[in-house]
Design a protein around this motif. Sequence first.
Motif, PDB file in Angstrom:
ATOM      1  N   ASP A 185      -9.725   2.963 -14.945  1.00  0.00           N
ATOM      2  CA  ASP A 185      -8.817   3.263 -16.004  1.00  0.00           C
ATOM      3  C   ASP A 185      -8.512   4.761 -16.161  1.00  0.00           C
ATOM      4  OD1 ASP A 185      -7.512   3.931 -18.437  1.00  0.00           O
ATOM      5  OD2 ASP A 185      -8.373   2.125 -19.562  1.00  0.00           O
ATOM      6  N   PRO A 186      -7.476   5.322 -15.711  1.00  0.00           N
ATOM      7  CA  PRO A 186      -7.552   6.825 -15.844  1.00  0.00           C
ATOM      8  C   PRO A 186      -7.578   7.449 -17.116  1.00  0.00           C
ATOM      9  CG  PRO A 186      -5.269   5.929 -15.457  1.00  0.00           C
ATOM     10  CD  PRO A 186      -6.237   4.668 -15.329  1.00  0.00           C
ATOM     11  N   ASP A 187      -7.149   6.684 -18.240  1.00  0.00           N
ATOM     12  CA  ASP A 187      -7.199   7.145 -19.615  1.00  0.00           C
ATOM     13  C   ASP A 187      -8.860   7.362 -19.899  1.00  0.00           C
ATOM     14  OD1 ASP A 187      -4.490   7.464 -19.616  1.00  0.00           O
ATOM     15  OD2 ASP A 187      -4.224   5.479 -20.612  1.00  0.00           O
ATOM     16  N   VAL A 188      -9.706   6.540 -19.376  1.00  0.00           N
ATOM     17  CA  VAL A 188     -11.083   6.641 -19.695  1.00  0.00           C
ATOM     18  C   VAL A 188     -11.952   7.364 -18.831  1.00  0.00           C
ATOM     19  CG1 VAL A 188     -13.166   5.060 -20.306  1.00  0.00           C
ATOM     20  CG2 VAL A 188     -10.720   4.384 -21.020  1.00  0.00           C
ATOM     21  N   CYS A 189     -11.462   7.725 -17.451  1.00  0.00           N
ATOM     22  CA  CYS A 189     -12.472   8.186 -16.587  1.00  0.00           C
ATOM     23  C   CYS A 189     -12.672   9.586 -16.857  1.00  0.00           C
ATOM     24  CB  CYS A 189     -11.574   8.250 -15.171  1.00  0.00           C
ATOM     25  SG  CYS A 189     -12.446   8.991 -13.846  1.00  0.00           S
ATOM     26  N   ILE A 190     -13.781  10.026 -16.580  1.00  0.00           N
ATOM     27  CA  ILE A 190     -14.358  11.456 -17.085  1.00  0.00           C
ATOM     28  C   ILE A 190     -14.625  12.220 -15.797  1.00  0.00           C
ATOM     29  CG2 ILE A 190     -15.409  10.905 -19.372  1.00  0.00           C
ATOM     30  CD1 ILE A 190     -18.219  11.025 -17.924  1.00  0.00           C
ATOM     31  N   ASP A 191     -13.918  11.967 -14.571  1.00  0.00           N
ATOM     32  CA  ASP A 191     -14.125  12.493 -13.347  1.00  0.00           C
ATOM     33  C   ASP A 191     -15.529  13.227 -13.020  1.00  0.00           C
ATOM     34  OD1 ASP A 191     -12.993  13.577 -11.143  1.00  0.00           O
ATOM     35  OD2 ASP A 191     -12.663  15.793 -12.278  1.00  0.00           O
ATOM     36  N   CYS A 192     -16.403  12.194 -13.111  1.00  0.00           N
ATOM     37  CA  CYS A 192     -17.898  12.414 -12.699  1.00  0.00           C
ATOM     38  C   CYS A 192     -18.324  12.347 -11.291  1.00  0.00           C
ATOM     39  CB  CYS A 192     -18.722  11.730 -13.648  1.00  0.00           C
ATOM     40  SG  CYS A 192     -19.009  10.019 -13.456  1.00  0.00           S
ATOM     41  N   GLY A 193     -17.429  11.267 -10.723  1.00  0.00           N
ATOM     42  CA  GLY A 193     -17.743  10.995  -9.237  1.00  0.00           C
ATOM     43  C   GLY A 193     -18.755  10.257  -9.155  1.00  0.00           C
ATOM     44  N   ALA A 194     -19.502   9.608  -9.889  1.00  0.00           N
ATOM     45  CA  ALA A 194     -20.665   8.618  -9.866  1.00  0.00           C
ATOM     46  C   ALA A 194     -20.154   7.365  -8.897  1.00  0.00           C
ATOM     47  CB  ALA A 194     -21.168   8.117 -11.063  1.00  0.00           C
ATOM     48  N   CYS A 195     -18.980   6.801  -9.041  1.00  0.00           N
ATOM     49  CA  CYS A 195     -18.522   5.927  -8.312  1.00  0.00           C
ATOM     50  C   CYS A 195     -18.450   6.351  -6.953  1.00  0.00           C
ATOM     51  CB  CYS A 195     -17.020   5.392  -8.803  1.00  0.00           C
ATOM     52  SG  CYS A 195     -15.841   6.560  -8.945  1.00  0.00           S
ATOM     53  N   ALA A 196     -17.819   7.406  -6.653  1.00  0.00           N
ATOM     54  CA  ALA A 196     -17.724   7.853  -5.104  1.00  0.00           C
ATOM     55  C   ALA A 196     -18.865   7.980  -4.431  1.00  0.00           C
ATOM     56  CB  ALA A 196     -16.858   9.103  -5.176  1.00  0.00           C
ATOM     57  N   ALA A 197     -20.130   8.449  -5.281  1.00  0.00           N
ATOM     58  CA  ALA A 197     -21.254   8.607  -4.585  1.00  0.00           C
ATOM     59  C   ALA A 197     -21.877   7.243  -4.068  1.00  0.00           C
ATOM     60  CB  ALA A 197     -22.148   9.209  -5.474  1.00  0.00           C
ATOM     61  N   VAL A 198     -21.830   6.056  -4.745  1.00  0.00           N
ATOM     62  CA  VAL A 198     -22.410   4.976  -4.210  1.00  0.00           C
ATOM     63  C   VAL A 198     -21.382   3.718  -3.084  1.00  0.00           C
ATOM     64  CG1 VAL A 198     -23.850   4.884  -6.261  1.00  0.00           C
ATOM     65  CG2 VAL A 198     -21.621   3.665  -6.485  1.00  0.00           C
ATOM     66  N   CYS A 199     -20.128   4.550  -3.334  1.00  0.00           N
ATOM     67  CA  CYS A 199     -19.016   3.689  -2.560  1.00  0.00           C
ATOM     68  C   CYS A 199     -19.602   3.638  -1.146  1.00  0.00           C
ATOM     69  CB  CYS A 199     -17.768   4.077  -2.862  1.00  0.00           C
ATOM     70  SG  CYS A 199     -16.595   2.958  -1.886  1.00  0.00           S
ATOM     71  N   PRO A 200     -19.648   2.427  -0.457  1.00  0.00           N
ATOM     72  CA  PRO A 200     -19.896   2.645   0.960  1.00  0.00           C
ATOM     73  C   PRO A 200     -18.972   2.764   1.936  1.00  0.00           C
ATOM     74  CG  PRO A 200     -19.777   0.258   0.227  1.00  0.00           C
ATOM     75  CD  PRO A 200     -19.786   1.060  -0.935  1.00  0.00           C
ATOM     76  N   VAL A 201     -17.524   2.740   1.434  1.00  0.00           N
ATOM     77  CA  VAL A 201     -16.255   2.946   2.232  1.00  0.00           C
ATOM     78  C   VAL A 201     -15.529   4.227   1.972  1.00  0.00           C
ATOM     79  CG1 VAL A 201     -16.126   0.580   3.096  1.00  0.00           C
ATOM     80  CG2 VAL A 201     -15.061   1.190   0.923  1.00  0.00           C
ATOM     81  N   GLY A 202     -16.032   4.864   0.682  1.00  0.00           N
ATOM     82  CA  GLY A 202     -15.302   5.919   0.266  1.00  0.00           C
ATOM     83  C   GLY A 202     -14.079   5.880  -0.393  1.00  0.00           C
ATOM     84  N   ALA A 203     -14.000   4.668  -1.123  1.00  0.00           N
ATOM     85  CA  ALA A 203     -12.721   4.347  -1.841  1.00  0.00           C
ATOM     86  C   ALA A 203     -12.358   5.201  -3.047  1.00  0.00           C
ATOM     87  CB  ALA A 203     -12.701   2.772  -1.939  1.00  0.00           C
ATOM     88  N   PRO A 204     -13.273   5.381  -3.926  1.00  0.00           N
ATOM     89  CA  PRO A 204     -12.783   6.214  -4.998  1.00  0.00           C
ATOM     90  C   PRO A 204     -12.746   7.469  -4.582  1.00  0.00           C
ATOM     91  CG  PRO A 204     -14.986   5.033  -5.368  1.00  0.00           C
ATOM     92  CD  PRO A 204     -14.746   4.900  -3.990  1.00  0.00           C
ATOM     93  N   ASN A 205     -11.542   8.271  -4.777  1.00  0.00           N
ATOM     94  CA  ASN A 205     -10.980   9.632  -4.795  1.00  0.00           C
ATOM     95  C   ASN A 205     -10.490  10.136  -5.835  1.00  0.00           C
ATOM     96  OD1 ASN A 205     -11.520   9.783  -1.688  1.00  0.00           O
ATOM     97  ND2 ASN A 205     -10.246   7.998  -1.669  1.00  0.00           N
TER      98      ASN A 205
END
Length: 56
Positions: A34-54
């Motif tokens: 949800d882009p209205d809630v995301c705080i751009d911390c990058g925690a999701c990208a750090a754990v994603c095995p395929v690099g999907a969050p950008n």
Amino acid sequence: MAYKINDACVNCGACEPECPVSCISQGDNIYVIDPDVCIDCGACAAVCPVGAPNPA
């Protein structure tokens, strides 16, 4: 700038519990942020095995 999960997502769910503001949920085929809630911390990208969050 919010993160966005791209089509490389394999629907593993590793990102969802890592989000400190709980803005990630399971969509039809991939997880979505949800882009209205995301705080751009990058925690999701750090754990994603395929690099999907950008940064959107």
